[in-house]
Scaffold this motif. Structure first.
Motif, mmCIF file in Angstrom:
data_model
loop_
_atom_site.group_PDB
_atom_site.id
_atom_site.type_symbol
_atom_site.label_atom_id
_atom_site.label_comp_id
_atom_site.label_asym_id
_atom_site.label_seq_id
_atom_site.Cartn_x
_atom_site.Cartn_y
_atom_site.Cartn_z
ATOM 1 N N ILE A 10 0.950 -1.247 -0.134
ATOM 2 C CA ILE A 10 0.024 0.204 -0.049
ATOM 3 C C ILE A 10 0.862 1.219 0.047
ATOM 4 O O ILE A 10 1.655 1.327 0.795
ATOM 5 C CB ILE A 10 -0.826 0.167 1.281
ATOM 6 N N LEU A 11 0.776 2.167 -1.165
ATOM 7 C CA LEU A 11 1.542 3.232 -1.126
ATOM 8 C C LEU A 11 0.619 4.539 -0.743
ATOM 9 O O LEU A 11 -0.664 4.646 -1.198
ATOM 10 C CB LEU A 11 2.184 3.532 -2.525
ATOM 11 N N GLN A 12 1.207 5.456 -0.328
ATOM 12 C CA GLN A 12 0.747 6.794 -0.237
ATOM 13 C C GLN A 12 1.306 7.653 -1.108
ATOM 14 O O GLN A 12 2.556 8.006 -0.872
ATOM 15 C CB GLN A 12 0.708 7.393 1.549
ATOM 16 N N LEU A 13 0.628 8.195 -1.912
ATOM 17 C CA LEU A 13 1.257 9.133 -2.812
ATOM 18 C C LEU A 13 1.301 10.728 -2.210
ATOM 19 O O LEU A 13 0.123 10.965 -1.505
ATOM 20 C CB LEU A 13 0.692 9.071 -4.343
ATOM 21 N N ARG A 14 1.915 11.659 -3.042
ATOM 22 C CA ARG A 14 2.046 12.771 -2.866
ATOM 23 C C ARG A 14 0.724 13.728 -2.957
ATOM 24 O O ARG A 14 0.152 14.581 -2.349
ATOM 25 C CB ARG A 14 3.126 13.544 -3.330
ATOM 26 N N LYS A 15 0.242 13.329 -4.236
ATOM 27 C CA LYS A 15 -1.090 13.989 -4.698
ATOM 28 C C LYS A 15 -2.305 13.126 -4.478
ATOM 29 O O LYS A 15 -2.104 11.786 -4.522
ATOM 30 C CB LYS A 15 -0.879 14.293 -6.262
ATOM 31 N N ILE A 35 -1.115 0.372 -10.341
ATOM 32 C CA ILE A 35 -1.375 0.369 -9.167
ATOM 33 C C ILE A 35 -3.178 0.837 -9.217
ATOM 34 O O ILE A 35 -3.507 1.214 -9.862
ATOM 35 C CB ILE A 35 -0.593 1.677 -8.273
ATOM 36 N N GLU A 36 -3.601 0.410 -8.146
ATOM 37 C CA GLU A 36 -4.926 0.740 -7.933
ATOM 38 C C GLU A 36 -5.298 1.581 -6.822
ATOM 39 O O GLU A 36 -4.969 1.221 -5.758
ATOM 40 C CB GLU A 36 -5.653 -0.763 -7.803
ATOM 41 N N CYS A 37 -6.368 2.525 -7.005
ATOM 42 C CA CYS A 37 -6.992 3.306 -6.260
ATOM 43 C C CYS A 37 -7.598 2.758 -5.115
ATOM 44 O O CYS A 37 -8.618 1.746 -5.414
ATOM 45 C CB CYS A 37 -7.642 4.439 -6.634
ATOM 46 N N LEU A 38 -7.241 2.836 -3.789
ATOM 47 C CA LEU A 38 -8.213 2.046 -2.796
ATOM 48 C C LEU A 38 -9.630 2.758 -2.461
ATOM 49 O O LEU A 38 -10.359 2.326 -1.705
ATOM 50 C CB LEU A 38 -7.452 2.160 -1.487
ATOM 51 N N GLY A 39 -9.509 4.034 -2.892
ATOM 52 C CA GLY A 39 -11.072 4.770 -2.955
ATOM 53 C C GLY A 39 -12.060 4.222 -3.845
ATOM 54 O O GLY A 39 -13.026 3.886 -3.594
ATOM 55 N N CYS A 40 -11.687 4.180 -5.311
ATOM 56 C CA CYS A 40 -12.549 4.249 -6.224
ATOM 57 C C CYS A 40 -12.476 2.860 -7.178
ATOM 58 O O CYS A 40 -12.977 2.493 -7.999
ATOM 59 C CB CYS A 40 -12.601 5.254 -7.283
ATOM 60 N N GLY A 41 -11.209 2.554 -6.971
ATOM 61 C CA GLY A 41 -10.927 1.313 -7.880
ATOM 62 C C GLY A 41 -9.867 1.476 -9.204
ATOM 63 O O GLY A 41 -9.614 0.547 -9.980
ATOM 64 N N ARG A 42 -9.983 2.819 -9.561
ATOM 65 C CA ARG A 42 -9.372 2.973 -10.663
ATOM 66 C C ARG A 42 -7.777 2.386 -10.750
ATOM 67 O O ARG A 42 -7.099 2.519 -9.644
ATOM 68 C CB ARG A 42 -9.143 4.510 -10.805
ATOM 69 N N GLN A 43 -7.361 1.738 -11.870
ATOM 70 C CA GLN A 43 -6.154 1.401 -11.951
ATOM 71 C C GLN A 43 -5.351 2.209 -13.160
ATOM 72 O O GLN A 43 -6.140 2.555 -14.199
ATOM 73 C CB GLN A 43 -6.085 -0.073 -12.680
ATOM 74 N N ILE A 44 -4.293 2.673 -12.808
ATOM 75 C CA ILE A 44 -3.146 3.042 -13.714
ATOM 76 C C ILE A 44 -2.029 2.505 -13.714
ATOM 77 O O ILE A 44 -1.396 1.771 -12.837
ATOM 78 C CB ILE A 44 -3.100 4.639 -13.225
ATOM 79 N N MET A 45 -1.244 2.673 -14.665
ATOM 80 C CA MET A 45 0.118 2.033 -14.976
ATOM 81 C C MET A 45 1.124 3.198 -15.168
ATOM 82 O O MET A 45 1.095 4.146 -15.985
ATOM 83 C CB MET A 45 0.256 0.966 -16.107
ATOM 84 N N LEU A 46 2.101 3.141 -14.239
ATOM 85 C CA LEU A 46 3.390 4.237 -14.307
ATOM 86 C C LEU A 46 4.745 3.550 -14.544
ATOM 87 O O LEU A 46 5.041 2.666 -13.761
ATOM 88 C CB LEU A 46 3.367 4.811 -13.038
ATOM 89 N N PRO A 47 5.477 4.344 -15.216
ATOM 90 C CA PRO A 47 7.052 3.878 -15.000
ATOM 91 C C PRO A 47 7.449 3.895 -13.760
ATOM 92 O O PRO A 47 7.171 4.648 -13.196
ATOM 93 C CB PRO A 47 7.801 4.888 -16.130
ATOM 94 N N ARG A 48 8.447 2.966 -13.515
ATOM 95 C CA ARG A 48 9.031 2.884 -12.232
ATOM 96 C C ARG A 48 9.598 4.197 -11.634
ATOM 97 O O ARG A 48 9.260 4.699 -10.313
ATOM 98 C CB ARG A 48 9.962 1.754 -12.014
ATOM 99 N N ARG A 49 10.059 4.847 -12.609
ATOM 100 C CA ARG A 49 10.702 6.336 -12.142
ATOM 101 C C ARG A 49 9.715 7.370 -11.581
ATOM 102 O O ARG A 49 10.054 7.972 -10.883
ATOM 103 C CB ARG A 49 11.583 6.598 -13.444
ATOM 104 N N ALA A 52 8.511 6.518 -8.390
ATOM 105 C CA ALA A 52 9.308 6.689 -7.048
ATOM 106 C C ALA A 52 9.166 8.302 -6.915
ATOM 107 O O ALA A 52 9.316 8.649 -5.815
ATOM 108 C CB ALA A 52 10.830 6.453 -7.818
ATOM 109 N N ARG A 53 9.091 9.197 -7.852
ATOM 110 C CA ARG A 53 8.942 10.464 -7.573
ATOM 111 C C ARG A 53 7.772 10.969 -6.592
ATOM 112 O O ARG A 53 7.705 11.859 -5.927
ATOM 113 C CB ARG A 53 9.123 11.324 -8.852
ATOM 114 N N GLY A 54 6.543 10.151 -7.066
ATOM 115 C CA GLY A 54 5.082 10.459 -6.421
ATOM 116 C C GLY A 54 5.059 9.954 -5.343
ATOM 117 O O GLY A 54 4.010 10.222 -4.576
ATOM 118 N N VAL A 55 5.883 8.803 -4.678
ATOM 119 C CA VAL A 55 5.152 8.101 -3.489
ATOM 120 C C VAL A 55 5.751 8.819 -2.425
ATOM 121 O O VAL A 55 7.170 9.535 -2.233
ATOM 122 C CB VAL A 55 6.391 6.893 -3.489
#
Length: 67
Positions: A10-15, A35-49, A52-55
Motif C-alpha cells: 500500500i503506497l501513499q502518494l503525494r497527490k 497500481i489501484e486506487c483504494l477509494g474508487c478502484g481506478r487502475q493506472i500503470m506508471l513507469p517505475r521512475r 518513485a517520484r510520486g510516492v
C-alpha cells in the motif's frame, strides 16, 4: 527509487486522486508498475521512475519494519 516494492504493498502518494484517496495498492510489478486506487478502484500503470517520484510513504514497508 523503489527497490523494496512488493506485490500488494500500500503506497501513499503525494497527490490525492480526484476521488479524494491518496492510498494505492500495487497490483503488478515490472518496468512499469500498475497500481489501484483504494477509494474508487481506478487502475493506472506508471513507469517505475515516475512512481518513485510520486510516492510519499510505503505504508506496507513501515508495517514490516515495525511489526
Amino acid at each position: 527509487m523503489l527497490p523494496d516494492l512488493q506485490m500488494d504493498d500500500i503506497l501513499q502518494l503525494r497527490k490525492t486522486h480526484p476521488c479524494g484517496e491518496d492510498r494505492w495498492k500495487v497490483i503488478r510489478l515490472g518496468a512499469d508498475i500498475k497500481i489501484e486506487c483504494l477509494g474508487c478502484g481506478r487502475q493506472i500503470m506508471l513507469p517505475r521512475r515516475k512512481l518513485a517520484r510520486g510516492v510519499k510513504f510505503n505504508l506496507s514497508q513501515q508495517e514490516r519494519d515495525h511489526g
